[in-house]
Design an enzyme around this catalytic site. Sequence first.
Site, PDB file in Angstrom:
ATOM      1  N   ALA A 101      77.972 -21.354 105.043  1.00 33.98           N
ATOM      2  CA  ALA A 101      79.033 -20.491 104.506  1.00 33.98           C
ATOM      3  C   ALA A 101      78.478 -19.168 103.972  1.00 33.98           C
ATOM      4  CB  ALA A 101      79.777 -21.226 103.383  1.00 33.98           C
ATOM      5  N   HIS A 161      88.846 -30.395  89.931  1.00 35.72           N
ATOM      6  CA  HIS A 161      88.011 -31.455  89.356  1.00 35.72           C
ATOM      7  C   HIS A 161      87.409 -31.031  88.023  1.00 35.72           C
ATOM      8  CE1 HIS A 161      87.516 -33.464  93.555  1.00 35.72           C
ATOM      9  NE2 HIS A 161      88.721 -33.568  93.065  1.00 35.72           N
ATOM     10  N   GLY A 173      83.016 -25.679 102.987  1.00 34.09           N
ATOM     11  CA  GLY A 173      81.995 -26.491 102.322  1.00 34.09           C
ATOM     12  C   GLY A 173      82.506 -27.757 101.679  1.00 34.09           C
ATOM     13  N   CYS A 179      86.253 -35.240  72.971  1.00 38.46           N
ATOM     14  CA  CYS A 179      85.909 -36.555  72.397  1.00 38.46           C
ATOM     15  C   CYS A 179      86.847 -37.606  72.980  1.00 38.46           C
ATOM     16  CB  CYS A 179      86.078 -36.522  70.871  1.00 38.46           C
ATOM     17  SG  CYS A 179      85.886 -38.140  70.113  1.00 38.46           S
TER      18      CYS A 179
END
Length: 254
Positions: free
Chosen positions: A239, A122, A195, A130
């Site tokens: 975790a 991600h 997680g 830009c």
Amino acid sequence: MFKTENISTVAAWLHHAQHIVAFTGAGISTPSGIPDFRSSDSGMWATVDPMTVASIYGFRHNPQAFYDWVRPLIQLTHDAKSNPAHLALSKLEQINKLDAVITQNIDMLHTRAGNKTVYELHGHMREATCINCFHIHDGMVILEKFLEDGKVPHCVKCNGIIKPNVILFGEQLPIVELQNAKKVARNSDLMLVIGSSLEVAPASDIPVIAKQSGAKIVIVNLEPTTLDSMADIVIYGDAAEILPAIVQSLEQLT
Ligand code: APR
């Protein structure tokens, strides 16, 4: 409290496995003070609509809303330190017991913990682009200035609006990172899934690819996830406690 027999079982699996991969989500960074998204009490989606503030459509329509939403996350990430869960994964890589970390997180805490092979599905905040002329800016410089003045950053070249290189809803994932992640997942014989609620595709397909390729799946999470039923072991807990316990148990086997 988690069952200690699961810890020793996972440590034994780590000891015998040849190709181990970790898949992480926002939950691995909550002990570093960075909120996750879907935890029932503290998740970041509890107070805002992700499609308004964190989609590419929302960004183009109202970039100030994105920057106002993400500002506390940027500040927390800027100040955050890797926690014992990150450091446990770094230790596994150091002792050749981890081929890669595949993460959904943009906080760069796996790299800061010392992991060398990290696939950021991600994106990250090291660069910012830009959206008009696609000039790439130094993300840290851009975000430091934003934290000071709170203003939407504009491009030095064309005065267009700058977006950090994080993947917003509606955007394609970085293809090279995704292909690399699928490759190591297909080649793995053990995947630690840590997680993540596993609610967002295509990232959440990665543990499924590993399972379909014959890997054992271990899920470490505070709450149930959408893929618990396909896991070989699920350990509910923090975790930052569980991963160091697994590594400590592994070190007693070697
Ligand atoms: N230890 C273990 N699990 C934890 C911890 C912890 N210390 N803290 C939180 N968790 C668990 C939560 O119970 C939750 O199930 O981690 C999970 C985090 O899930 P999400 O908040 O949905 O985060 P994530 O799975 O990474 O989200 C995926 O969704 O919003 C998008 O782009 C965003 O990358 C994000 C993606």
